[in-house]
Structure formats: structure tokens, C-alpha cells
Design an enzyme around this catalytic site. Structure first.
Site, PDB file in Angstrom:
ATOM      1  N   HIS A 129      38.031  38.575  40.982  1.00  0.00           N
ATOM      2  CA  HIS A 129      36.753  39.037  41.534  1.00  0.00           C
ATOM      3  C   HIS A 129      35.696  37.988  41.154  1.00  0.00           C
ATOM      4  O   HIS A 129      35.813  37.333  40.128  1.00  0.00           O
ATOM      5  CB  HIS A 129      36.425  40.383  40.892  1.00  0.00           C
ATOM      6  CG  HIS A 129      35.244  41.087  41.455  1.00  0.00           C
ATOM      7  ND1 HIS A 129      33.966  40.783  41.085  1.00  0.00           N
ATOM      8  CD2 HIS A 129      35.144  42.096  42.354  1.00  0.00           C
ATOM      9  CE1 HIS A 129      33.115  41.583  41.730  1.00  0.00           C
ATOM     10  NE2 HIS A 129      33.813  42.395  42.508  1.00  0.00           N
ATOM     11  N   ASP A 206      40.525  41.620  32.817  1.00  0.00           N
ATOM     12  CA  ASP A 206      39.575  42.379  33.625  1.00  0.00           C
ATOM     13  C   ASP A 206      40.279  43.676  34.045  1.00  0.00           C
ATOM     14  O   ASP A 206      41.195  43.659  34.871  1.00  0.00           O
ATOM     15  CB  ASP A 206      39.179  41.530  34.844  1.00  0.00           C
ATOM     16  CG  ASP A 206      38.305  42.296  35.827  1.00  0.00           C
ATOM     17  OD1 ASP A 206      38.134  43.523  35.660  1.00  0.00           O
ATOM     18  OD2 ASP A 206      37.806  41.669  36.782  1.00  0.00           O
ATOM     19  N   GLN A 209      40.126  47.399  37.801  1.00  0.00           N
ATOM     20  CA  GLN A 209      40.920  48.093  38.816  1.00  0.00           C
ATOM     21  C   GLN A 209      42.199  48.713  38.260  1.00  0.00           C
ATOM     22  O   GLN A 209      43.055  49.134  39.035  1.00  0.00           O
ATOM     23  CB  GLN A 209      41.274  47.139  39.967  1.00  0.00           C
ATOM     24  CG  GLN A 209      40.080  46.652  40.768  1.00  0.00           C
ATOM     25  CD  GLN A 209      39.417  47.759  41.609  1.00  0.00           C
ATOM     26  OE1 GLN A 209      40.026  48.799  41.886  1.00  0.00           O
ATOM     27  NE2 GLN A 209      38.182  47.545  42.003  1.00  0.00           N
ATOM     28  N   LYS A 232      34.051  53.025  38.115  1.00  0.00           N
ATOM     29  CA  LYS A 232      35.328  52.915  38.820  1.00  0.00           C
ATOM     30  C   LYS A 232      36.352  53.912  38.291  1.00  0.00           C
ATOM     31  O   LYS A 232      37.458  54.013  38.785  1.00  0.00           O
ATOM     32  CB  LYS A 232      35.888  51.500  38.689  1.00  0.00           C
ATOM     33  CG  LYS A 232      34.940  50.454  39.232  1.00  0.00           C
ATOM     34  CD  LYS A 232      35.626  49.409  40.021  1.00  0.00           C
ATOM     35  CE  LYS A 232      34.713  48.221  40.231  1.00  0.00           C
ATOM     36  NZ  LYS A 232      34.375  48.022  41.617  1.00  0.00           N
ATOM     37  N   CYS A 370      34.269  40.534  47.413  1.00  0.00           N
ATOM     38  CA  CYS A 370      33.889  39.690  46.259  1.00  0.00           C
ATOM     39  C   CYS A 370      35.074  38.874  45.751  1.00  0.00           C
ATOM     40  O   CYS A 370      35.195  38.628  44.537  1.00  0.00           O
ATOM     41  CB  CYS A 370      33.300  40.511  45.114  1.00  0.00           C
ATOM     42  SG  CYS A 370      31.722  41.232  45.506  1.00  0.00           S
TER      43      CYS A 370
HETATM   44  N1  PMP Z   1      36.552  42.945  38.581  1.00  0.00           N
HETATM   45  C1  PMP Z   1      37.206  43.606  39.530  1.00  0.00           C
HETATM   46  C2  PMP Z   1      38.675  43.425  39.691  1.00  0.00           C
HETATM   47  C3  PMP Z   1      36.499  44.489  40.364  1.00  0.00           C
HETATM   48  O1  PMP Z   1      37.143  45.162  41.319  1.00  0.00           O
HETATM   49  C4  PMP Z   1      35.097  44.647  40.194  1.00  0.00           C
HETATM   50  C5  PMP Z   1      34.281  45.569  41.079  1.00  0.00           C
HETATM   51  N2  PMP Z   1      34.652  45.556  42.414  1.00  0.00           N
HETATM   52  C6  PMP Z   1      34.480  43.931  39.171  1.00  0.00           C
HETATM   53  C7  PMP Z   1      35.236  43.097  38.381  1.00  0.00           C
HETATM   54  C8  PMP Z   1      33.007  44.060  38.894  1.00  0.00           C
HETATM   55  O2  PMP Z   1      32.714  45.343  38.453  1.00  0.00           O
HETATM   56  P1  PMP Z   1      31.203  45.829  38.266  1.00  0.00           P
HETATM   57  O3  PMP Z   1      30.521  45.511  39.562  1.00  0.00           O
HETATM   58  O4  PMP Z   1      31.322  47.290  38.023  1.00  0.00           O
HETATM   59  O5  PMP Z   1      30.622  45.080  37.138  1.00  0.00           O
END
Ligand code: PMP
Length: 413
Positions: A129, A206, A209, A232, A370
Site C-alpha cells: 500500500h 503491515d 488487512q 479495518k 493506493c
Molecule cells: N496498508 C494496507 C495493506 C492497507 O490496506 C491500508 C488501508 N487501505 C493501509 C496500509 C493504510 O491504512 P490507514 O489508512 O488506516 O492508515
């Protein structure tokens, strides 16, 4: 519709816990398939926030009065709930942040400040991401270091041979996602960490997910850092977690200064608070932390083993239905996956498909999610993404498929 063979799992009853799932959009029942972006909240979390703001609110740590003490206790209990949820050793290892992004930025500033020097290398993967790419790029710019990237194959699986080759004397940290938000791939993080540790390289995982789909055990995978977002995993937005091994966090400098993170402040010298407070400057999102703990307890009551088993059936069912649609290409066909489907349909722009699905009451996401480098890998500008969690149903998978068939017919005319 197929009947799920999962025991102890009544999806209808579970859906009753989520008020928003009873909403209609354009007069049609909401089919919410955008859980990769954010998840909906169970009543129990909504009620907890109402209870706090209605009856218990007070700033934590600094007051000696009843409300403040009560709130402080609830906040520290929330920290312990997070600790148990990810199986960390100690609450000193649990830092509350604003989310995954802010937790990764915290590491890039704190760890980066202390350990990254000119010509050092930072290793991430091609499926990250943006929030696990850009903060590292910014660090590399500040320090004249180099970002290296582990590629993935067309199925969406990391190239582990390439990973081994990319690790070098210069590698100072590895940062990879547990599960990809655009491909659904579940990465072999335990193996990734083991290989990095052979060279004494720390690893950040990270977890944005994975937390809502599977079991997390930071001790078992042995990561040095683990980050995730509350929103999430059915919790409030604006709250997240940075887990760090105590011996690792102990050595790191604070990355933000302010109230609460200090021990003694004078104009000559300031000393810092102990872990985890030295990383929690200012008034924290304590209501969010307590709401998150409520969400984690809720997930625990559903049962992570039930969630895994149910989502596996939902994954297999939905994937087979989508694959049967002529002209539909699925991106991300890894053997180990979460319930995320990225796809395109021949000659149909994802944005058009997303707009029409929306009018049918079906919420999906379109675009790069993203993860622009993932799109570049396949030389596409974006995909349609349907991301499911345990409150989604086989009927909803059918409705998605039915909607896509309708769109196909519309564009054939
Ligand atoms: N890493 C991953 C794999 C994600 O899916 C996301 C959110 N789509 C993020 C990081 C960022 O998370 P946040 O916007 O809640 O900080």
C-alpha cells in the site's frame, strides 16, 4: 446459494449486530463490499462510544478525579486487550497511534533517525500500500538511502528467491504487508521474517488487512514491528496500533514531542517517559482505543476460527462464480488469499462498472486502491475491487455476480 458447513456461525444473527447493514441505498438493500477500505461497526462499539461521551468522558493520565481515573483505567485495559489480541508479551510493546499510516511513519522517523545512514537499503515489496512505500521513500530521501523492492509473480505471490537475493549487508529493515489490499495475497510472513533475522535485519509487518480476517500472533511470527488500523477491524477510525518488541522500542528515540511522553521538562534538558508512553505525545485518541478494544472483544466472541472457516467458503464460492463470467479477469490468484477480489471486465472501464453497481446498491471500490505499483505490474490503470468480511453472505456474492452480468449485457448492446 450454497449452505455453509461452518459450525457455530449464524451470519444472519451476526448481521443483526451491524445496524448499517439494514440500510438501503437508492431504495435497494445495501450490499457492502468495500471492507478493504473500511469495515462497518457493530452496535456494541457504537454504544460504547455513546456511553463514553455520554457518561464517562475525561482526559486520561493527568487527572486525579474520578472520571479521569476511570477513563485511564479503561484506556490501559484497552491496551491489554490489544496485547492479548496479537499475543504480545507486554503492554509496554503496544503504542496507540492514529492508524497504520501513522504507525509506519512513526517507525520511519524513529527507527530511521537512529539506524538509517547513507547508502543503507530498505526492503519493501511491489504489492505494498502507498502507506508502506512513501514514508520509506521520504526516509531514503532524508538519509540518502536506497529503497529496494521484492517483486511478485503474475499470480500475485512474492518472489522469495528474489527476496533472498535482495537481502544484503546493506539492508537495515524489511517492511512488507501480511495481506495485500488489492490482490488479496496472504504473504508467508513467518518465513520472510525468519530469513531476514538470519541476517539480523528487523522486519515490520503491515497488518492492516490481516487483523479482520485471520489470527495474528506476533510472538509466533517473531516480527519486530506490527501495525494495524482500528477502522479495518470493526473499530473506530483515527485509532491504530504500533507493536514493537520491547528491546527494539527501548532503543528508539521518540518521534514526536509533547505532553505525556515526558518524564521531566526543564529548559536545559528533558527526559522521556517510559514505554509505551514515550511514543504517545499529546492527548491520545483514548475513546478510539477503548472502542477498538470493544471491537476486538466482539471479534473474539464471533471466534477467529469461525471467521477463517466461513470466509474460506465465501472466498471459494465467490471466486468460482466470478471466474465463470466470460470476459472477466481476476488479478491476484495466489494460493493463500483473503476474501478480496480485484478484477476487470473486457472493454468496460472499472469506473463505469463501479457506478452501475452502486446504483444497484452494491458498494465496491474502483481505481488503484493506493497500490499504483500493483497496477503498473499488470499494465492496467485500476481494477474493480470487492472485499468481503464475515458479515457478507453467499447471497451478496450472487448479487455482485448478477450485477456484473447485467453490466456486461448493457455494454454488449
Ligand atoms: N496498508 C494496507 C495493506 C492497507 O490496506 C491500508 C488501508 N487501505 C493501509 C496500509 C493504510 O491504512 P490507514 O489508512 O488506516 O492508515
Amino acid at each position: 446459494m450454497i449452505k455453509t458447513g461452518v459450525l457455530n456461525f449464524d451470519v444472519k444473527k451476526i448481521r443483526d449486530d451491524f445496524p448499517i447493514l439494514r440500510e438501503k441505498v437508492y431504495g435497494k438493500p445495501l450490499v457492502y463490499l468495500d471492507n478493504g477500505a473500511t469495515t462497518q461497526k457493530p452496535k456494541i462499539v457504537i454504544e460504547k462510544l455513546e456511553e463514553i461521551y455520554g457518561k464517562k468522558n475525561s482526559s486520561i493520565h493527568r487527572g486525579i478525579h474520578f472520571l479521569s481515573e476511570q477513563m485511564t483505567e479503561a484506556y490501559e485495559e484497552a491496551r491489554d486487550t490489544v496485547r492479548k489480541f496479537i499475543n504480545a508479551e507486554s503492554t509496554t510493546e503496544i503504542v496507540f497511534t492514529h492508524g497504520t499510516t501513522s504507525a509506519i511513519n512513526a517507525v520511519t522517523f524513529s527507527f530511521g533517525e537512529k539506524y538509517i545512514r547513507e547508502n543503507d537499503e530498505i526492503l519493501i515489496s511491489e504489492m505494498e500500500h502507498h502507506s508502506n512505500i512513501v514514508p520509506w521513500q521520504m526516509l531514503c530521501e532524508r538519509k540518502n538511502a536506497t529503497l529496494k523492492v521484492i517483486p511478485f509473480n503474475d499470480n500475485g505471490e512474492l518472489d522469495m528467491d528474489a527476496y533472498r537475493k535482495l537481502l544484503s549487508e546493506k539492508t537495515k529493515i524489511v517492511s512488507v504487508t501480511y495481506a495485500s489490499n488489492s490482490l488479496g495475497t496472504l504473504n508467508p510472513v513467518k518465513e520472510i521474517i525468519r530469513i531476514a533475522h538470519e541476517r539480523s535485519v528487523p522486519v515490520l509487518i503491515d497488518g492492516a488487512q490481516i487483523v479482520q480476517h485471520g489470527e495474528v500472533d506476533v510472538k509466533d511470527i517473531n516480527c519486530d514491528f506490527f501495525v494495524f488500523s482500528g477502522h479495518k477491524i470493526f473499530g473506530p477510525t483515527g485509532i491504530g496500533v504500533l507493536y514493537g518488541k520491547e528491546e527494539v522500542l527501548e532503543e528508539l528515540p521518540p518521534y514526536q514531542g509533547g505532553g505525556d511522553m515526558v518524564d521531566c521538562v526543564t529548559f536545559d534538558k528533558t527526559t522521556y517517559n517510559e514505554l509505551p508512553y514515550k511514543f504517545e505525545a499529546g492527548t491520545t485518541h483514548y475513546t478510539g482505543a477503548i472502542g477498538l478494544a470493544t471491537a476486538l472483544d466482539y471479534v473474539g466472541s464471533v471466534g477467529i476460527e469461525n471467521i477463517i472457516a466461513y470466509e474460506k467458503e465465501l472466498l471459494d464460492y465467490t471466486a468460482s462464480k466470478l471466474r465463470a463470467i466470460d470476459g472477466l479477469t481476476l488479478y491476484g490468484n495466489a494460493e493463500n488469499k483473503i476474501c478480496v477480489f480485484s478484477f476487470l471486465m473486457d472493454n468496460i472501464h472499472p469506473y463505469d462498472a463501479g457506478m452501475i453497481l452502486d446504483k444497484l446498491g452494491i458498494a465496491v471500490r474502483t481505481g488503484t486502491h493506493c497500490t499504483q505499483p500493483v497496477m503498473d505490474h499488470y499494465d492496467i490503470s485500476g481494477t474493480i475491487r470487492a472485499s468481503m468480511v464475515f458479515y457478507n453472505t453467499f447471497e451478496e456474492a450472487d448479487m455482485l455476480v448478477h450485477g456484473l452480468e447485467r453490466i456486461k449485457k448493457m455494454f454488449e448492446k
